[in-house]
Design an enzyme around this catalytic site. Sequence first.
Site, PDB file in Angstrom:
ATOM      1  N   HIS A 163       0.845  -1.193   0.000  1.00  0.00           N
ATOM      2  CA  HIS A 163       0.000   0.000   0.000  1.00  0.00           C
ATOM      3  C   HIS A 163       0.880   1.242   0.000  1.00  0.00           C
ATOM      4  CE1 HIS A 163      -2.530   3.136   1.863  1.00  0.00           C
ATOM      5  NE2 HIS A 163      -3.540   2.500   1.311  1.00  0.00           N
ATOM      6  N   ASP A 206      -5.716  13.318  -8.458  1.00  0.00           N
ATOM      7  CA  ASP A 206      -5.491  12.057  -7.747  1.00  0.00           C
ATOM      8  C   ASP A 206      -6.853  11.531  -7.316  1.00  0.00           C
ATOM      9  OD1 ASP A 206      -4.729   9.918  -6.179  1.00  0.00           O
ATOM     10  OD2 ASP A 206      -3.528  11.082  -4.761  1.00  0.00           O
ATOM     11  N   LYS A 260     -18.183   2.752 -16.148  1.00  0.00           N
ATOM     12  CA  LYS A 260     -16.953   3.455 -16.508  1.00  0.00           C
ATOM     13  C   LYS A 260     -15.880   3.276 -15.431  1.00  0.00           C
ATOM     14  CE  LYS A 260     -19.336   6.992 -19.233  1.00  0.00           C
ATOM     15  NZ  LYS A 260     -19.593   8.443 -19.411  1.00  0.00           N
ATOM     16  N   GLY A 316      -6.692  19.964  -8.120  1.00  0.00           N
ATOM     17  CA  GLY A 316      -5.655  20.174  -7.113  1.00  0.00           C
ATOM     18  C   GLY A 316      -5.794  21.471  -6.354  1.00  0.00           C
TER      19      GLY A 316
END
Length: 374
Positions: free
Chosen positions: A132, A190, A242, A323
Site C-alpha cells: 500500500h 489524484d 466506466k 488540485g
Amino acid sequence: MNSPSGEARNAGTPDGRRFSADDLLAYSCAVLERLDLPPEDARQVAGCLLFAELRGVDSHGLIRLPVYARRIQAKVVNARPVITVESRFAAVALVDGDNGLGPVVACRAMDEALDLAEKCGAGFVGVRHSNHFGAAAFYVERALPRRSIGCAVSNAPPNMAAFGGRERFLGTNPMAVAIPAGEEPPVVFDASSSVVARGKIIVAAHRGLPIPEGWAIDPDGRPTTDAPAALAGAVLPFGGPKGSAISFLIDIFSGVLTGAAFALHLNTLENLGAVQNLGHVFAAYRTDLFLPADEFARRMDEILRMLKAAAPAPGVERVLAPGELEFATESRNRRLGILLPKEVVAQLSHLGGEVGVRFPESREEQCQPEGRCQ
C-alpha cells in the site's frame, strides 16, 4: 471559492485536536525508525502520510501508521528492502520492491521514471513486490520541479464490486497525474476508481458515523449507509460501468503486466499473515517533448486561466482547477495545524507507547495560560 469549513475553527474541536505538521512528522519518523526503518526510508513513509493529512485526505494519512507498524512487526513487510531495477528497453524499467513499504518502493520507482525521462524524453516504470503506497499524488508531484509530467497507477486489494456484481473483485485502484505550469499552480489530479476511497469508510467506522448513500453495498449486495456493513461488503465504482472498467484496466497494467499480484490474488493491509505484492506503474514525460518547456508552461497558464474564467453554475462561486482545493487545504492545515480525531490520537499514542516514542502535544496543550500558542 467558499471559505473552507475549518477556517473559523480554533485549534481543535470536541471530537479532535490540532497538531503541528512538523511535530507529527518527527513522531512518525521516530516510530518507523524504532521499527528498524533506515532514517531516509522512515522520512519517505512519514512524509507520504503527512502529505495526505495536509491535503485533507485523512483516509490515507496517519490512520494508516498503526497498520503499517503491525505489518512490519508481523514480518509480512520488509523494513529494509533491497530494491532492484531491471531494464530491458531504453526508456522502460522494472522495479522489484523486495516487499518494502509502498512509499519507499514508489519513491524509488518514480525517481527512476524521471531519470529515464531526462535521458529519453519519457520513462515508464513497472513495480512488483510492493505494498500500500498511500496518496498517489505524493509521487507524481516529484515530477514538478524537474519540469516533467508525472503519472501513477496502482492496484489494490479487492474491496470493490465490479459493475453489476455484488462480490468484491476490483480494487479501488487509483490514478494520479501532476502537470507543471508557469505562473499558475500545477495541475494535480489524484482519485480512486471507486465512488469514494475505502479509507474514508474506515474513518467513518472509527468515528461511528454513517456513510452517504451510493458509496457501498453490504455483504448481501444491498445499498447501505452503515460503515461497518460497508466494510464487510464492498465499495462501488464511480460512474457505474466506466469506473469499473477503469479499475479493471489499472489492475491489468499494475498487476498483470508487471508480474505483481492482481484481482483476487491481492491481500489486504489488515491480513497480517500474508504479503500484499501490489503492483504500480509510473510514467514521466518531459514538457519539452514537442515544444520548448517555456512555451509549454505559457500554454498551460493560458488553458488554466481559461478554465478559471469559465462561468460558474448557480450556487458555485468559481470553477476550480484539479488540485486547487487540496492546495488551499494544505495551506490552512499548515497554519492552523492538522486536526486528528480523538480515536486516531488514541491509536497513535498507544503505538508510540509500544515503541517508546512520545506522542506530541496538541496545539491547545502548547498554549500559554493567557491563551497565546507557541
